[in-house]
Enzyme design. Structure first.
Site, mmCIF file in Angstrom:
data_model
loop_
_atom_site.group_PDB
_atom_site.id
_atom_site.type_symbol
_atom_site.label_atom_id
_atom_site.label_comp_id
_atom_site.label_asym_id
_atom_site.label_seq_id
_atom_site.Cartn_x
_atom_site.Cartn_y
_atom_site.Cartn_z
ATOM 1 N N GLN A 1 43.979 28.793 51.730
ATOM 2 C CA GLN A 1 42.623 28.994 52.226
ATOM 3 C C GLN A 1 42.613 29.374 53.704
ATOM 4 O OE1 GLN A 1 39.737 29.115 50.499
ATOM 5 N NE2 GLN A 1 41.141 29.052 48.751
ATOM 6 N N HIS B 1 36.867 33.799 37.642
ATOM 7 C CA HIS B 1 36.174 35.071 37.437
ATOM 8 C C HIS B 1 35.362 35.033 36.141
ATOM 9 C CE1 HIS B 1 39.421 36.329 40.273
ATOM 10 N NE2 HIS B 1 38.426 37.030 40.792
ATOM 11 N N HIS C 1 30.622 33.007 38.616
ATOM 12 C CA HIS C 1 31.009 33.742 39.825
ATOM 13 C C HIS C 1 30.178 35.005 39.976
ATOM 14 C CE1 HIS C 1 33.396 35.894 42.784
ATOM 15 N NE2 HIS C 1 33.624 36.851 41.904
ATOM 16 N N ASP D 1 31.451 38.929 47.442
ATOM 17 C CA ASP D 1 32.511 38.622 46.479
ATOM 18 C C ASP D 1 33.452 37.534 46.978
ATOM 19 O OD1 ASP D 1 33.986 38.888 44.137
ATOM 20 O OD2 ASP D 1 35.267 40.445 44.974
ATOM 21 N N HIS E 1 30.544 43.388 38.370
ATOM 22 C CA HIS E 1 31.757 43.673 39.143
ATOM 23 C C HIS E 1 33.008 42.992 38.596
ATOM 24 C CE1 HIS E 1 31.343 39.688 40.961
ATOM 25 N NE2 HIS E 1 32.523 39.865 41.524
ATOM 26 N N ASP E 2 32.892 41.921 37.811
ATOM 27 C CA ASP E 2 34.068 41.268 37.229
ATOM 28 C C ASP E 2 33.947 41.175 35.711
ATOM 29 O OD1 ASP E 2 35.809 40.853 39.328
ATOM 30 O OD2 ASP E 2 34.804 39.026 39.988
#
EC number: 3.1.4.17
Length: 1100
Positions: free
Chosen positions: A964, A713, A717, A913, A797-798
């Site tokens: 994943q 993050h 990103h 995202d 956003h982060d």
């Protein structure tokens, strides 16, 4: 003597005599909030007996005194009869009776509990059926219940006596059927309800079985008789209680009203809301006439409402004033009268006597107004929230009404509006009630310019806008020390301003960093000003001096550059009063008489000043539209030189962002700001909203510096998410209906560079064009403001992400979790911190050309988009989106609806995202490596804190493939499928032949069949969802989506890895099973060796 007088006067004080009937309303001195009235005295409760408490326990009303007396008499007679019988018997009979009594008691001791249970059962059944059929109260419709015990037991007794074949134990079923038949016939007689009849049958069978099995100590012939006797007693007791006693839930019998002689005169507080305060009669005071009151009205009297109305009118004025002598005259009305008199003096047709009289009246009112002094307003009314107005002509403002000081939803009175007789052509500019951040409500003397002998509000006042003086910090601190909100940010006050020295007209003072006001600011910060936009200056020289001054005033809500307004200098040779007035209008007439010549000179002066004002305003708008060349030169050269190459790299879903980071080297810390600038250039947002480049770059460079250097993050990103939302909203989408064409997206602006009223701007990408009408684009259906909010939200956003999940912050009681109540902790923190950064310094204000409503809408959209990235709300958004876009009963996405467009933007940023699994294999593995390393760091910290390690975060047991595969199956896959099913994913039409199409379908089916042989049914269903069949359009056309292709391939690879790991584990497990055949002996030997070692250590 005094003591005797006090004792004699005491009764009169306790109970004052009532007034005569003919008396009118009491004098005003007696109306002090208390009234004389009469009340009934409290009656003492009678003594309570044991029988009363027993009745209360049984939920019945105690009987009257007459019934209790009769019951006592009956019990006394019964006791006397028993005593007489005992005394008249002989001793021999006593012995025989005692022996028989002992025998009876020994038998009854074993049967007492079943008999008591049968009695209680009949008692409660009778109570229930009686009240269920009739309700509480007296009646005679339930006496049939007395026959119920007889039907239950007497029929059984008769069968026992006359039918010998029913006396055996195997014949019990026949006797039970006989009992149920008798009870069933009984329930048919009074027309009992069906459910009640079934209940009675079940009850009869139960009590018969209790009698049959529990009374074995009694003779067989005596069992039904005793059972019938106790059952009848229970029913009789229940019917008696229902007949003679009232249920507590029923209304008690009416009692006789208290007579007038029982009332006691008292003096009590008056209920202010139940009296007519300005016209009540004596009858209302002394209680002889009742005044009914609506319980929904507030307890406020008419006097209080009148005082409230008057006070509120004063509070809503820009300068709270009142007369010093306490005469309570409304100065607004007085000034209105002066204005009307001054308007009449302009009329040349008036006789000289009338003009002289009017001048005398004006002088008297001016002298009275001059004696008034302002008072500090200790209250802070809520004036509402006005949008920032643009440049207005003072002439047009003269005939315009003021804004209302309060919202129309409230019941408070509005301030008095300015009235004009229209007899003169003088300017009547009306200034609304404003709030100043720096100084609260200022006096006219503080706002005037002391140089050049300027005076305020004379008859020749031009009311031009100039620069006010700066109040010192000591004065501001003294005046607002008690009015500032506790815990407010220091940046919201002008106390931090570096300039506190008064300046001359035409210059500007320093301004503290801007803040974003909310509704609470108006209640707690009386120094907030609702301003005018910059564009009102007195001369062109002042305007150019302002442009050279970097310390400009900015709006606290929308970022507009503003100038505060005060009155300017007046022509020489004219005397003006220096005292303040309470009128909302700034043009207040002086005490000196006026004449027609002076009025014409005033009009000429005003025209000249107005031309100068408009000239300065035009210069301001021309300069505001010109690009700042110096700012462009100060930018990083890479932004201009590598624009074409960078946009070419970004014109691909698989944007190689890690290669760009390596290429930038030391400058990789600026990747977010450079990509943001490139995208804004590509979409034309910089030109559409007149965004200044320097402020734009300042903010986004500060924003990317706030991202921490953590594995996932980070600013890289954020840049990847920004690229993803740009790609999803500007690339062609097959089959998407396009609401606005490309030529319609270029909206025309006005001469000031702003969009016209009612126009909505749309953008398009310069690096991509729509091939044909079969393609569409989201940027043609979503307005430019909403897309800009989406891009800014992606960059924010982060912001300041700590590298830990929400669950970790909540579990460790982090300050952010406590602040946001454990709800969307990180997302709230990102949004709040990013906006706090924007509002912290004026050089970050790149949205200064948005008006107030646009800024509020923009801020709302950004916050909603950031909060949508919370994965805890993932399935809520997915369900809502499916119901809107993919439900057969839904009309689909309505692009004219703001809510639908907001939902599309929220799902778009959610997809961006978590777009890692939808990239090619190399990019996907790089992002997977980052998130796994960040997870492992959190797992290490959880282990250090003694917390349970979260799933997939234990470094000692890596589960990368399962992580994943599960993430794609449950999160990314359903979201991409829904977004694709709604027809919003970029892609391209592919022309295929029928044979090729059929073969591809067969190949897909074969692949699915091969995979189904090895995987379970859940995996097959997931595989089908992640491998949608090619969508055929017009027979031979299907859609190819690069995003879905990569997602499917990555999911297959992870599943293959999981299968290989499982096969490897199975092989190792079989090997262990083979090796374990010889392990028990070795284990025993090892245990023995360990035991021997322990013994040796003990002996040593």
């Amino acid at each position: 003597m005094r003591k005797d007088e006090r004792e004699r006067d005491a009764p009169a004080m306790r109970s004052p005599p009532p007034p005569p009937a003919s008396a009118a309303s009491p004098p005003e001195s007696l109306r002090n909030g208390y009234v004389k009235s009469c009340v009934s005295p409290l009656r003492q409760d009678p003594p309570r007996s044991f029988f009363f408490h027993l009745c209360r326990f049984c939920n019945v009303e105690p009987p009257a005194a007459s019934l209790r007396a009769g019951a006592r008499l009956s019990l006394g007679v019964l006791a006397a009869f028993v005593l007489a019988a005992l005394l008249g018997a002989r001793p021999e009979r006593w012995a025989a009776a005692a022996a028989g009594l002992r025998t009876l008691l020994s038998a009854c001791s074993l049967s007492l509990s079943p008999l008591f249970s049968i009695a209680c059962a009949f008692f409660f059944l009778t109570c229930f059926l009686t009240r269920a059929q009739r309700g509480p109260g007296r009646g005679a419709g339930s006496w049939w219940l007395l026959a119920l015990p007889a039907c239950c037991y007497l029929g059984d007794f008769a069968a026992w006596q006359w039918w010998s074949w029913l006396r055996g134990e195997p014949a019990a079923a026949g006797r039970l059927c006989l009992v149920l038949s008798c009870v069933g016939l009984l329930t048919l007689a009074p027309r009992v309800r069906l459910r009640h009849g079934v209940l009675v049958l079940l009850f009869a069978g139960l009590v018969w079985w209790v009698s049959f099995s529990g009374l074995g100590a009694l003779p067989p012939a005596l069992r039904p008789l005793l059972s019938c006797l106790v059952g009848g007693a229970g029913c009789l007791l229940a019917l008696g209680l229902d007949h003679f006693f009232h249920v507590r839930g029923a209304s008690p019998p009416p009692r006789s009203a208290s007579t007038a002689e029982e009332k006691v005169p008292v003096i009590r507080p008056r209920r202010r809301s139940s009296c007519v305060s300005l016209g009540e009669s004596a009858a209302g005071y002394y209680g002889s006439g009742k005044m009914f009151r609506r319980p929904s009205l507030p307890c406020i009297s008419r006097e209080q409402m009148i005082l409230w109305d008057w006070d509120l009118k004063q509070w809503c004025k820009p300068h709270y004033q009142n007369s010093g002598g306490g005469n309570g005259v409304d100065l607004s009305v007085l000034n209105e009268a002066r204005n009307m008199v001054s308007d009449l003096l302009i009329d040349p047709s008036l006789p000289p006597q009338v003009i002289s009289s009017l001048r005398s009246i004006s002088s008297l009112m001016g002298a009275f107004s001059g004696s008034c002094r302002p008072k500090i307003n200790s209250f802070t009314p809520f004036p509402g929230f006005y949008p920032c107005s643009e440049v207005e002509d003072p002439v047009e403002k003269g005939d315009r009404k003021l804004h209302k000081g309060l919202s129309g939803r409230t019941s408070f009175p509005t301030p008095q509006l300015r009235r004009s007789s229209g007899a003169s052509s003088l300017l009547t500019n009306e200034h609304c009630s404003r709030w100043d951040r720096s100084s609260g409500k200022r006096s006219y003397q503080e706002l005037s310019v002391s140089s050049h002998g300027c005076h305020l509000n004379g008859p020749f006042s031009s009311n031009l806008f100039t620069i006010p003086k700066q109040r010192s910090s000591s004065v501001s601190l003294t005046h607002h020390a008690g009015l500032r909100r506790a815990g407010a940010l220091p940046s919201h006050s002008l106390l931090n301003s570096s300039s506190h020295v008064p300046v001359s007209a035409g210059s500007l003072t320093n301004r503290s960093p801007i803040g974003f006001p909310d509704t609470t600011d108006f209640l707690t910060k009386p120094n907030i000003i609702l301003h005018r936009s910059l564009g009102s200056v007195s001369s062109a020289a002042d305007f150019h001096q302002y442009l050279r001054n970097s310390d400009s005033n900015l709006c606290s809500s929308c970022g507009h550059q503003i100038l505060k307004y005060v009155s300017t200098c007046e022509p020489d040779g004219t005397d003006h009063p220096s005292e303040k007035s309470g009128e909302e209008d700034s043009s207040v007439f002086s005490k000196e008489p006026l004449n027609i010549v002076e009025t014409q000179e005033e009009e000429t002066m005003k025209k000249a000043c107005r031309e100068l004002f408009l000239e300065g305003d035009s210069h301001l708008m021309e300069e505001a539209q010109q690009p700042n060349i110096d700012q462009e030169v100060s930018l990083d050269p890479m932004l201009v030189e590598d624009y074409d190459s960078l946009i070419e790299k970004m014109n691909n879903w698989n944007f190689q962002i890690f290669e760009l980071v390596e290429k930038m080297g030391e400058k990789s810390g600026r990747i977010l700001s450079q990509v943001m600038y490139t995208l804004f250039q590509d979409t034309g947002l910089l030109e559409t909203f007149k965004i200044p480049t320097q402020e734009f770059m300042n903010y986004f460079r500060a924003l990317e510096n706030g991202y921490r250097d953590i594995p996932y993050h980070n600013r890289v990103h954020a840049t990847d998410v920004l690229h993803a939302v740009w790609y999803l909203t500007t690339r062609p989408i097959p089959g998407l209906p396009q609401i606005h064409n490309n030529h319609e997206t270029e909206t025309k602006a006005d001469s000031d560079g702003r969009l016209g009223s009612g126009q909505i701007a749309y953008i398009s990408s310069k690096s991509c064009c729509i091939p044909d009408m079969s393609y569409g684009c989201l940027s043609s259906n979503i307005p430019a403001l909403e897309l800009m909010a989406l891009y800014v939200a992606a960059a924010m956003h982060d912001y300041d992400h700590p590298g830990r999940t929400n669950a970790f912050l909540v579990a460790t009681n982090a300050p952010q979790a406590v602040l946001y109540n454990d709800r969307s902790v990180l997302e709230n923190h990102h949004a709040a911190s990013a906006w706090n950064l924007y509002l912290s310094r004026p050089e970050y204000n790149f949205l200064l050309n948005l008006d107030h409503m646009e800024f509020k809408r923009f801020r709302f959209l950004v916050i909603e988009a950031i909060l949508a990235t919370d994965l805890k709300k993932h399935f809520d958004f997915l369900a809502e989106f499916n119901a809107k876009a993919n439900d057969v009963n839904s009309n689909g996405i309505e692009w004219s609806s703001e809510n639908d467009r907001l939902l599309v933007c929220q799902v778009c940023i959610k997809l961006a995202d978590i777009n890692g699994p939808a990239k090619d294999r190399d990019l996907h593995l790089r992002w997977t490596e980052g998130i796994v390393n960040e997870f492992y760091e959190q797992g290490d910290e959880e282990a250090a804190l003694g917390l349970p390690i979260s799933p997939f975060m234990d470094r000692s047991s890596p589960q990368l493939a399962k992580l994943q595969e599960s993430f794609i199956t449950h999160i990314v896959g359903p979201l991409c499928n829904s977004y694709d099913a709604a027809g919003l994913l970029p892609g391209q039409w592919i022309e295929t032949e029928e044979g090729d199409d059929t073969e591809s379908d067969d190949d897909d089916d074969d692949d699915d069949g091969d995979g189904g042989e090895e995987l379970d049914s859940d995996d097959e269903e997931t595989e089908d969802n992640l491998n949608p069949k090619p969508q055929r359009r017009k027979g031979r056309r299907r859609i190819f989506c690069q995003l879905m292709h990569h997602l499917t391939e990555n999911h297959k690879i992870w599943k293959e890895i999981i299968e290989e790991e499982e096969e490897k584990c199975k092989a190792e497990g079989n090997k262990l099973q083979v090796d374990n055949a010889s392990l028990p002996q070795a284990d025993e030997i090892q245990v023995i060796e360990e035991a021997d070692e322990e013994e040796e250590q003990m002996f040593e």
